[in-house]
Design an enzyme around this catalytic site. Sequence first.
Site, PDB file in Angstrom:
ATOM      1  N   ASN A  18     -20.980  46.244 -13.456  1.00 33.87           N
ATOM      2  CA  ASN A  18     -20.770  45.153 -12.452  1.00 33.87           C
ATOM      3  C   ASN A  18     -20.943  43.882 -12.877  1.00 33.87           C
ATOM      4  OD1 ASN A  18     -20.804  47.481 -10.657  1.00 33.87           O
ATOM      5  ND2 ASN A  18     -22.073  46.900  -9.073  1.00 33.87           N
ATOM      6  N   GLU A  22     -27.709  54.383  -5.689  1.00 31.90           N
ATOM      7  CA  GLU A  22     -28.568  53.583  -6.802  1.00 31.90           C
ATOM      8  C   GLU A  22     -30.189  54.396  -6.740  1.00 31.90           C
ATOM      9  OE1 GLU A  22     -28.525  49.487  -6.827  1.00 31.90           O
ATOM     10  OE2 GLU A  22     -30.687  48.970  -7.240  1.00 31.90           O
ATOM     11  N   SER A  46     -24.122  40.411 -15.511  1.00 30.09           N
ATOM     12  CA  SER A  46     -24.315  39.219 -16.303  1.00 30.09           C
ATOM     13  C   SER A  46     -25.255  38.544 -17.084  1.00 30.09           C
ATOM     14  CB  SER A  46     -23.899  38.092 -14.909  1.00 30.09           C
ATOM     15  OG  SER A  46     -22.653  38.314 -14.170  1.00 30.09           O
ATOM     16  N   HIS A 103     -25.718  47.706 -12.972  1.00 31.24           N
ATOM     17  CA  HIS A 103     -25.611  46.434 -12.082  1.00 31.24           C
ATOM     18  C   HIS A 103     -26.223  45.366 -12.868  1.00 31.24           C
ATOM     19  CE1 HIS A 103     -24.468  48.004  -7.991  1.00 31.24           C
ATOM     20  NE2 HIS A 103     -24.351  49.169  -8.555  1.00 31.24           N
ATOM     21  N   GLY A 104     -25.972  43.960 -12.443  1.00 32.42           N
ATOM     22  CA  GLY A 104     -26.568  42.956 -12.893  1.00 32.42           C
ATOM     23  C   GLY A 104     -25.948  42.729 -14.485  1.00 32.42           C
ATOM     24  N   ASP A 120     -19.553  47.262  -2.700  1.00 33.15           N
ATOM     25  CA  ASP A 120     -20.500  46.955  -3.571  1.00 33.15           C
ATOM     26  C   ASP A 120     -21.681  46.879  -2.672  1.00 33.15           C
ATOM     27  OD1 ASP A 120     -21.874  46.328  -5.848  1.00 33.15           O
ATOM     28  OD2 ASP A 120     -21.730  44.061  -5.110  1.00 33.15           O
ATOM     29  N   HIS A 121     -22.921  47.659  -2.858  1.00 31.06           N
ATOM     30  CA  HIS A 121     -24.049  47.693  -2.022  1.00 31.06           C
ATOM     31  C   HIS A 121     -24.096  47.979  -0.605  1.00 31.06           C
ATOM     32  CE1 HIS A 121     -26.737  46.823  -5.571  1.00 31.06           C
ATOM     33  NE2 HIS A 121     -25.740  45.897  -5.851  1.00 31.06           N
ATOM     34  N   HIS A 149     -29.605  41.100 -10.824  1.00 35.00           N
ATOM     35  CA  HIS A 149     -28.642  40.404 -10.416  1.00 35.00           C
ATOM     36  C   HIS A 149     -28.713  38.821 -10.711  1.00 35.00           C
ATOM     37  CE1 HIS A 149     -27.913  43.738  -7.268  1.00 35.00           C
ATOM     38  NE2 HIS A 149     -26.781  43.897  -7.982  1.00 35.00           N
ATOM     39  N   GLY A 150     -27.613  38.147 -10.690  1.00 34.00           N
ATOM     40  CA  GLY A 150     -27.622  36.698 -10.793  1.00 34.00           C
ATOM     41  C   GLY A 150     -27.722  36.318 -12.371  1.00 34.00           C
TER      42      GLY A 150
HETATM   43  P1  13P Z   1     -24.299  40.146 -11.517  1.00 31.94           P
HETATM   44  O1  13P Z   1     -24.172  38.936 -10.369  1.00 31.94           O
HETATM   45  O2  13P Z   1     -25.410  39.893 -12.471  1.00 31.94           O
HETATM   46  O3  13P Z   1     -23.225  39.982 -12.381  1.00 31.94           O
HETATM   47  O4  13P Z   1     -24.338  41.278 -10.746  1.00 31.94           O
HETATM   48  C1  13P Z   1     -23.119  41.887 -10.258  1.00 31.94           C
HETATM   49  C2  13P Z   1     -23.569  43.072  -9.414  1.00 31.94           C
HETATM   50  O5  13P Z   1     -24.588  43.952 -10.058  1.00 31.94           O
HETATM   51  C3  13P Z   1     -23.110  43.511  -8.352  1.00 31.94           C
HETATM   52  O6  13P Z   1     -23.517  44.627  -7.476  1.00 31.94           O
END
Ligand code: 13P
Length: 287
Positions: free
Chosen positions: A229, A132, A210, A207-208, A80-81, A177-178
């Site tokens: 993700n 990306e 959550s 991505h992101g 990842d990244h 993210h987060g």
């Molecule tokens: P979240 O922490 O928002 O789930 O994002 C995870 C992510 O995109 C990892 O690359």
Amino acid sequence: MLYNMKDLLKVANEHQFAVPAFNICSFDMLKSIMEEVERLNAPVILEIHPDEIEYLGDHFVSVIKSYALNSKVPVVIHLDHGGTLFDVTRAIKNGYTSVMIDASTKSFEDNISITKKVVELAHNVGVSVEAELGTIGNNGSAEGGTDEIIFTDPDQAEYFVKETNIDTLAVAIGTSHGLYPKGKKPKLNIDLLKEINSRLSIPIVLHGGSGNPDEEVRESVIYGVGKVNLSSDLKSVFFEEVRNTLIENKKMYEPNEVYPRANSKLKEVVEYKMNLLNTVGKGILYK
Ligand code: 13P
């Protein structure tokens, strides 16, 4: 079964489902996720951020590989990244089957040129590549992103994919993210996603993952998202439960007493996300 991303998501794309990519940062998380995906007969992507492998250590990948090789469901081990060629070669050496090179904060030309190098390196040994374009937002997560989202440009996306020959493209369509702070409401730009998807013939990565509205995530799968993700939604629930367990049991110190409640909570999140992305039972589609 150990899969690379290209082969895993080809099937997902044909059958209109997505596969969650869970960030792994501890043995208990790995064990719980694998037990749950086996139970659900659902394919899974286990992804590791450079900061996470720095913490876990390279030997940990042997454990993930052992789970994958002994599993009845397809498993992708993904970087990842990745930020540098070092991150990418370290991942390939460790046996990952898919890598991300994230040069999204560099110029468009530099992003293309670094990504091309990674594709040449990785494709030679059957490893898939994600890149990306645009930058997603950041709610203070270690996974990065920018304060202001730079939405992905569909013309650039089309050109980028043709030039680089990547297997999957991470796009910026409104996520961060987060965990979202109170008052900040995410909104996915589904029209933009539709436009990008109409120009590409490879799976799109969100991505992101959550904290977004479920119905928007579900809709994104209809318009080309094959990988979502997920990190914060899992880790926050897991460690909240570890915290509660230790507060309630002030003298507890045996790991096999501390972790089971957190493991069960984590499994609930895994099941929820698998249902959301329509991944449950799809192990049957892989031979
Ligand atoms: P979240 O922490 O928002 O789930 O994002 C995870 C992510 O995109 C990892 O690359």
